[in-house]
Design a protein around this motif. Structure first.
Motif, PDB file in Angstrom:
ATOM      1  N   PRO A   7      38.343  41.750  47.764  1.00 42.00           N
ATOM      2  CA  PRO A   7      39.541  41.144  47.158  1.00 42.00           C
ATOM      3  C   PRO A   7      39.414  41.100  45.638  1.00 42.00           C
ATOM      4  O   PRO A   7      38.356  40.760  45.095  1.00 42.00           O
ATOM      5  CB  PRO A   7      39.574  39.739  47.761  1.00 42.00           C
ATOM      6  CG  PRO A   7      38.732  39.826  48.995  1.00 42.00           C
ATOM      7  CD  PRO A   7      37.669  40.836  48.700  1.00 42.00           C
TER       8      PRO A   7
ATOM      9  N   ILE B  61      43.176  44.625  47.460  1.00 38.50           N
ATOM     10  CA  ILE B  61      41.888  45.019  48.036  1.00 38.50           C
ATOM     11  C   ILE B  61      41.505  46.374  47.472  1.00 38.50           C
ATOM     12  O   ILE B  61      42.307  47.309  47.472  1.00 38.50           O
ATOM     13  CB  ILE B  61      41.964  45.095  49.579  1.00 38.50           C
ATOM     14  CG1 ILE B  61      42.337  43.738  50.161  1.00 38.50           C
ATOM     15  CG2 ILE B  61      40.630  45.563  50.160  1.00 38.50           C
ATOM     16  CD1 ILE B  61      41.298  42.671  49.953  1.00 38.50           C
TER      17      ILE B  61
ATOM     18  N   ALA C  55      47.461  42.250  48.899  1.00 35.72           N
ATOM     19  CA  ALA C  55      46.755  41.946  50.137  1.00 35.72           C
ATOM     20  C   ALA C  55      47.260  40.644  50.707  1.00 35.72           C
ATOM     21  O   ALA C  55      47.575  39.689  49.988  1.00 35.72           O
ATOM     22  CB  ALA C  55      45.256  41.860  49.865  1.00 35.72           C
TER      23      ALA C  55
END
Length: 443
Positions: free
Chosen positions: A293, A329, A439
């Motif tokens: 992340p 991501i 994400a």
């Protein structure tokens, strides 16, 4: 291996079948149309023979079937004279066709009508049968039109069918063209020839040979760049050490300015070598680091912090204007490379006292990092080439190697991101935009 399909054989089979179908349909239709026309004509002949046979006086107007439907123009004109020339029978008394004195056929014109006449002279009588020439012309015209009508109707249908046949035959070539056009240059497999027509197999084989040579050439070029960059790192590092030694020995500072200029040149060469190595790694399709992340706001803030000294040295106002929360991501190293190049380009191409604004904007399922500068921008005609290696848009006297945007694009493609460049609408300058997919993380 499946049997290759021949375009020539396929076209011949389809066209032969089409022509045979057209011929059968035309012949069948013409047969029925002409048969009906001939049947009506011959039926009328039978009727008239029945009217005129024997010695009884009868005519089409007063005969027992005077009400039968028929075309009066199709009636024969029957004239019978005895040996003395006295009329024995006249089917149409109003029609005055002169008696002929020789047996045989003759064409006679009586005013506005033309007749085809047959005369049979016997010892005890003369029989003369006449038919209007317009009947024959009408019959010939009708037969010709009825024979041509099926062809006229079938020609458009055959053209449509022929177009469908050609599309079916060329579909394989179209699929081959799409496969070649959409082929990734990084794919090593040759173009498949399983469903390629036999006539095109040599051409596809030549394309495969050309692609193999092109891949080998690109591989040699990549290796050369990589090897040259690796070889240059060592002497550049040695030069930097020598400069540090000279600066240490230059106690009175006589060579300080020259050493600074030399150090700046070596720094530029070192940065160029690092970019070449990075490009070589991207070209070699090295596996990207494990995805994680990435907070895009934090990424932008850290990049601004690294480039603030460069911006201050050029008196550029560098800062962040929008900080929407956005998480994606991917590989942090690749995104750092992308943003470093975009912001560094903006700083280097913006004139002193200009501004470079960075904004992180979330929009739906995507997020954008926008870099807006107040530089000269990029001419419209040069915009398609800005991602080419070593291409530098105007002004040419600015610092840079022409590799920054190429590296940024290669890194973005590896991470599934997109880059977009456009001129600012609110004034002079350029807008560089990094677009990524956000994400969805659990809270």
């Amino acid at each position: 291996m499946k049997r290759t399909i021949s375009i020539r054989r396929t076209a011949f089979i389809w066209l032969a079948g089409l022509m045979a179908t057209i011929g059968v349909c035309a012949a069948t239709t013409s047969y029925f149309l002409v048969r009906n026309e001939a049947s009506d004509f011959l039926d009328n002949q039978l009727r008239q023979i029945a009217l005129y046979v024997g010695d009884a006086r009868s005519s089409p107007e007063t005969g027992p079937d005077s009400g039968a439907p028929h075309d009066p123009e199709d009636d024969f004109v029957i004239q019978v004279w005895d040996a003395a020339g006295k009329p024995l029978r006249l089917s149409h008394p109003a029609v005055a066709i002169p008696q002929q004195h020789e047996t045989g056929f003759v064409d006679i014109s009586t005013g506005s009508d033309n007749w085809r006449v047959y005369t049979l002279i016997a010892p005890y009588r003369t029989v003369q049968v006449s038919q209007d020439m317009s009947v024959r012309q009408e019959l010939a015209t009708s037969a010709a039109l009825q024979a041509a009508l099926p062809i006229i109707v079938l020609i458009p249908l055959s053209l449509l069918t022929l177009g469908w046949i050609v599309d079916r035959i060329m579909a394989r070539l179209n699929r081959l063209a799409v496969a070649v056009a959409s082929r990734d240059a990084r794919v090593d497999d040759p173009v498949p020839i399983d469903e390629v027509p036999a006539e095109v197999v040599p051409f596809v084989s030549s394309i495969n040979l050309l692609l193999a040579r092109l891949r080998a050439l690109l591989e040699r070029q990549r290796r050369f760049i990589s090897d040259a960059a690796h070889e240059l790192r060592t002497p550049l590092s040695a030069l930097q050490i020598q400069i540090d030694n000279l600066r240490h020995d230059d106690r009175d500072g006589r060579f300080s300015q020259r050493l600074t200029e030399l150090e700046a040149g070596i720094g530029r060469a070192t940065r160029l070598v690092s970019k070449l190595l990075r490009l070589a790694r991207y070209d070699a399709h090295e596996i990207a680091p494990a995805p994680q992340p990435i907070d895009l706001v934090q990424l932008a803030v850290d990049t601004i912090a690294r480039l603030t000294p460069l911006a201050e040295s050029r008196r550029i106002d560098l800062g962040i204007t929008c900080q929407d929360r956005a998480i994606t991501i991917g590989s942090l190293a690749d995104f750092e490379v992308i943003l470093d190049n975009l912001i560094e380009n903006a700083v280097r191409y913006t004139p002193p006292t200009g501004t470079v604004d960075v904004a992180v904007v979330a929009a739906g399922q995507e997020a954008r990092i926008e870099i807006r500068d107040t530089g000269p921008g990029i001419p419209e005609e040069e915009m398609p080439r800005v991602f080419e290696r070593f291409f530098r848009a105007r002004p040419q006297d600015s610092e840079g190697s022409g590799l920054g945007l190429s590296i940024a694009k290669a890194a973005a493609e590896r991470q599934g991101a997109r880059l977009a460049l456009a001129m600012r609408e609110d004034g002079p300058g350029l807008v560089a935009c990094l677009i990524v997919r956000m994400a969805l993380l659990r809270a």
